[in-house]
Write a protein that holds these residues in place. Structure first.
Motif, short mmCIF file in Angstrom:
data_model
loop_
_atom_site.label_atom_id
_atom_site.label_comp_id
_atom_site.label_asym_id
_atom_site.label_seq_id
_atom_site.Cartn_x
_atom_site.Cartn_y
_atom_site.Cartn_z
N MET A 11 0.84 -1.21 0.00
CA MET A 11 0.00 0.00 0.00
C MET A 11 0.87 1.26 0.00
SD MET A 11 -3.22 -1.03 2.44
CE MET A 11 -3.97 0.59 2.37
N LYS A 12 1.96 1.22 0.79
CA LYS A 12 2.88 2.36 0.81
C LYS A 12 3.56 2.52 -0.56
CE LYS A 12 2.91 3.48 5.38
NZ LYS A 12 3.43 2.48 6.31
N SER A 13 3.64 1.41 -1.30
CA SER A 13 4.22 1.47 -2.65
C SER A 13 3.21 1.95 -3.68
CB SER A 13 4.74 0.09 -3.06
OG SER A 13 5.68 -0.38 -2.14
N GLY A 14 2.01 2.31 -3.23
CA GLY A 14 1.04 2.89 -4.15
C GLY A 14 -0.02 1.92 -4.66
N THR A 15 -0.11 0.74 -4.05
CA THR A 15 -1.12 -0.23 -4.47
C THR A 15 -2.37 -0.02 -3.62
OG1 THR A 15 0.73 -1.75 -4.78
CG2 THR A 15 -1.46 -2.72 -4.87
N ASP A 16 -3.57 -0.14 -4.21
CA ASP A 16 -4.77 0.07 -3.39
C ASP A 16 -4.99 -1.11 -2.45
OD1 ASP A 16 -6.84 -1.89 -4.40
OD2 ASP A 16 -6.36 -0.85 -6.28
N ALA A 17 -5.79 -0.90 -1.41
CA ALA A 17 -5.90 -1.86 -0.31
C ALA A 17 -6.32 -3.25 -0.79
CB ALA A 17 -6.87 -1.33 0.75
N TYR A 19 9.98 1.63 -1.02
CA TYR A 19 8.60 1.58 -1.52
C TYR A 19 8.58 1.80 -3.04
CZ TYR A 19 7.10 2.01 3.37
OH TYR A 19 6.90 1.80 4.70
N GLY A 20 9.75 2.09 -3.61
CA GLY A 20 9.83 2.25 -5.07
C GLY A 20 9.51 3.65 -5.53
N ASP A 21 9.70 4.61 -4.62
CA ASP A 21 9.31 6.00 -4.87
C ASP A 21 10.44 6.86 -5.44
OD1 ASP A 21 6.82 6.90 -4.58
OD2 ASP A 21 7.10 7.83 -2.61
N LEU A 22 11.67 6.35 -5.36
CA LEU A 22 12.83 7.17 -5.76
C LEU A 22 13.61 6.48 -6.88
CD1 LEU A 22 14.30 8.12 -2.24
CD2 LEU A 22 12.75 9.47 -3.64
N VAL A 48 9.79 -3.67 5.49
CA VAL A 48 8.57 -4.49 5.51
C VAL A 48 8.11 -4.72 6.95
CG1 VAL A 48 7.67 -6.82 5.08
CG2 VAL A 48 8.91 -5.62 3.28
N GLU A 49 9.09 -5.01 7.84
CA GLU A 49 8.76 -5.26 9.26
C GLU A 49 7.98 -4.10 9.86
OE1 GLU A 49 8.79 -7.30 11.87
OE2 GLU A 49 9.38 -9.00 10.62
N SER A 50 8.28 -2.89 9.41
CA SER A 50 7.65 -1.72 10.05
C SER A 50 6.51 -1.14 9.21
CB SER A 50 8.72 -0.67 10.37
OG SER A 50 9.69 -0.59 9.35
N SER A 51 5.84 -1.97 8.40
CA SER A 51 4.74 -1.46 7.55
C SER A 51 3.48 -2.30 7.70
CB SER A 51 5.14 -1.47 6.07
OG SER A 51 6.45 -1.07 5.85
N SER A 52 2.90 -2.39 8.89
CA SER A 52 1.76 -3.30 9.07
C SER A 52 0.40 -2.64 8.87
CB SER A 52 1.83 -3.90 10.48
OG SER A 52 0.89 -4.94 10.59
N VAL A 53 -0.49 -3.32 8.14
CA VAL A 53 -1.87 -2.86 7.93
C VAL A 53 -2.80 -4.06 8.15
CG1 VAL A 53 -3.52 -2.13 6.15
CG2 VAL A 53 -1.31 -0.99 6.31
N ALA A 54 -3.93 -3.86 8.85
CA ALA A 54 -4.82 -4.98 9.18
C ALA A 54 -5.39 -5.65 7.93
CB ALA A 54 -5.96 -4.48 10.07
N LEU A 55 -5.58 -6.98 8.03
CA LEU A 55 -6.15 -7.75 6.92
C LEU A 55 -7.65 -7.93 7.11
CD1 LEU A 55 -3.56 -10.69 6.89
CD2 LEU A 55 -3.55 -8.71 5.38
N SER A 56 -8.35 -8.26 6.02
CA SER A 56 -9.77 -8.59 6.13
C SER A 56 -9.92 -9.97 6.77
CB SER A 56 -10.43 -8.64 4.76
OG SER A 56 -9.83 -7.78 3.87
#
Lengths: 212, 210
Positions: A73-79, A177-180, B53-61
């Motif tokens: 998501m941080k790389s710009g992909t939707d949820a 995240y592939g931003d740079l 990656v370790e520090s990028s957590s988002v809840a799953l469905s």
């Protein structure tokens, strides 16, 4: 025996698998290490690799899938797509488990490389040629210290990343995240990478000696 | 083979992150195949990716795990490593074979090139420079990566032997000359056309896509 190390209760039973003496020996070696959270992930991954252990996979999923989703998501992909891809990445983790070597990289690092490749697939802009694969099978007995170190590195790097000044941390995150572009990336990360380079370099030297 | 000229940190980080143009990725993958120092540095940068990656957590469905468990099949067996050739395997994949399979085109003065099929944004080419021969002097509008696969060349900055990579930015004007004794083969990638100082190479530029 892996159940002793598990952070969460296991609800799925391990599938039987044919015994493989070399893998078995590695597994036993891995179990004797001091137990930490990160070491745990390597042990779980070894259980997936050697025994197709679904309980171990479920524990890995609970930890890594939300992180892969967040990373994408941080790389710009939707949820929705990020979650679908996180599932794909975890399925790849299972399918390609034979390629996992705990002495080469931590599970987090390995997960990152699979997630990165998935992100490149989504973008469909270009292929990413991979370096020549090394035949690590020649390095028959991975050093226990290496397995422990590889797992610790992610823990240390995660802490070091959190300790960086906000601006510097944001730049590193944006790079991954592939931003740079490469010309926008700073030469200095400010992260302690020396020991990681030395560990991998030593492992490569050992491998080269065995290959000649 | 002693490698003295390595990839820069930004190039390795961009390659680890998967953001390099394909032609540059090919140079990086080929150099890393020849250079254990850069392979170790790449490993360290991938570990940084692991920490990100370790520090990028988002809840799953709900039901996310169950859906994946339901599709797990038999894991893939490991395929045996390809036999080694003269050229590293990532490069062979683009040539469709080893050195003998390269389809060279003449550029004049004995210099030959073969453009490799990569996506837009940067061009990758193999260059064959006879021993003692010079490439016309040129400057750069973008970045040029030149990896020596066989032999060696010298320019105003230094000597580049087998495995060495020269990273040229806009500030560099150079006349690479292949060393006597051995024909030089390079893999070069550019993200903008070169700037030739002499008229003839400049006129031929569009024709050779250099």
């Amino acid at each position: 025996m892996l159940l002793d190390l598990a952070p969460a209760p296991m609800t799925y039973s391990a599938m039987p698998s044919p015994p493989n003496p070399r893998r078995q020996a590695r597994f036993v070696k891995a179990r004797q290490a001091p137990v930490t959270q990160d070491q745990d992930w390597a042990a779980h991954m070894i259980a997936v690799r050697d025994k197709q252990d679904k309980a171990a996979f479920a524990a890995l999923f609970q930890h890594f899938a939300p992180r892969i989703k967040g990373f994408l998501m941080k790389s710009g992909t939707d949820a929705a797509l990020a979650e679908e891809c996180a599932q794909d990445v975890m399925a790849t983790l299972w399918n390609k488990a034979q390629l996992y070597d705990p002495a080469r990289a931590s599970v987090a690092t390995w997960v990152f490389t699979i997630a990165r490749n998935r992100r490149i697939d989504i973008a469909r802009r270009a292929k990413r040629p991979e370096p020549e694969l090394l035949d690590w099978a020649q390095d028959d007995a991975p050093d226990q210290a290496d397995i422990y170190e590889a797992a610790q590195e992610t823990k240390r790097l995660t802490a070091a990343l959190a300790d960086l000044p906000e601006k510097q941390r944001a730049l590193i995150q944006r790079a991954f995240y592939g931003d740079l572009s490469h010309s926008e990336i700073a030469a200095e990360t400010g992260l302690p990478l020396g020991t990681i380079k030395s560990r991998i370099r030593l492992a490569l030297d050992r491998l080269r000696q065995k290959m000649t | 083979m002693t490698i003295r000229h390595h990839l820069s940190d930004p190039l390795l980080i961009a390659y680890a992150a998967g953001t390099l143009p394909e032609a540059f990725s090919l140079v990086v993958a080929t150099h890393v195949s020849m250079c254990d120092d850069c392979r170790a540095r790449l490993g360290a940068f991938e570990a940084v990716g692991g920490a990100v990656v370790e520090s990028s957590s988002v809840a799953l469905s709900a039901g996310c795990l169950e859906a994946v468990l339901a599709r797990l099949g038999t894991p893939e067996p490991v395929s045996p490593a390809k036999p080694k050739g003269q050229l590293p395997t990532p490069l062979q994949d683009y040539i469709g074979g080893d050195l003998a399979a390269v389809k060279w085109r003449r550029l004049g003065m004995g210099v030959r090139q073969a453009i490799l099929p990569t996506s837009k944004g940067a061009i990758a080419r193999l260059l064959y420079i006879p021993a003692g021969q010079a490439v016309p002097d040129h400057g750069h509008r973008g970045t040029e990566l030149t990896l020596v696969l066989q032999g060696a060349f010298r320019d105003e900055t230094d000597r580049f032997g087998t495995g060495d990579v020269e990273i040229s930015g806009q500030e560099l004007e150079h006349t690479p000359v292949a060393e006597a004794g051995c024909d030089c083969i390079c893999l070069a990638a550019t993200d903008a056309p070169l700037r030739f100082n002499a008229l003839i190479p400049r006129l031929l530029q569009p024709l050779f896509r250099i």
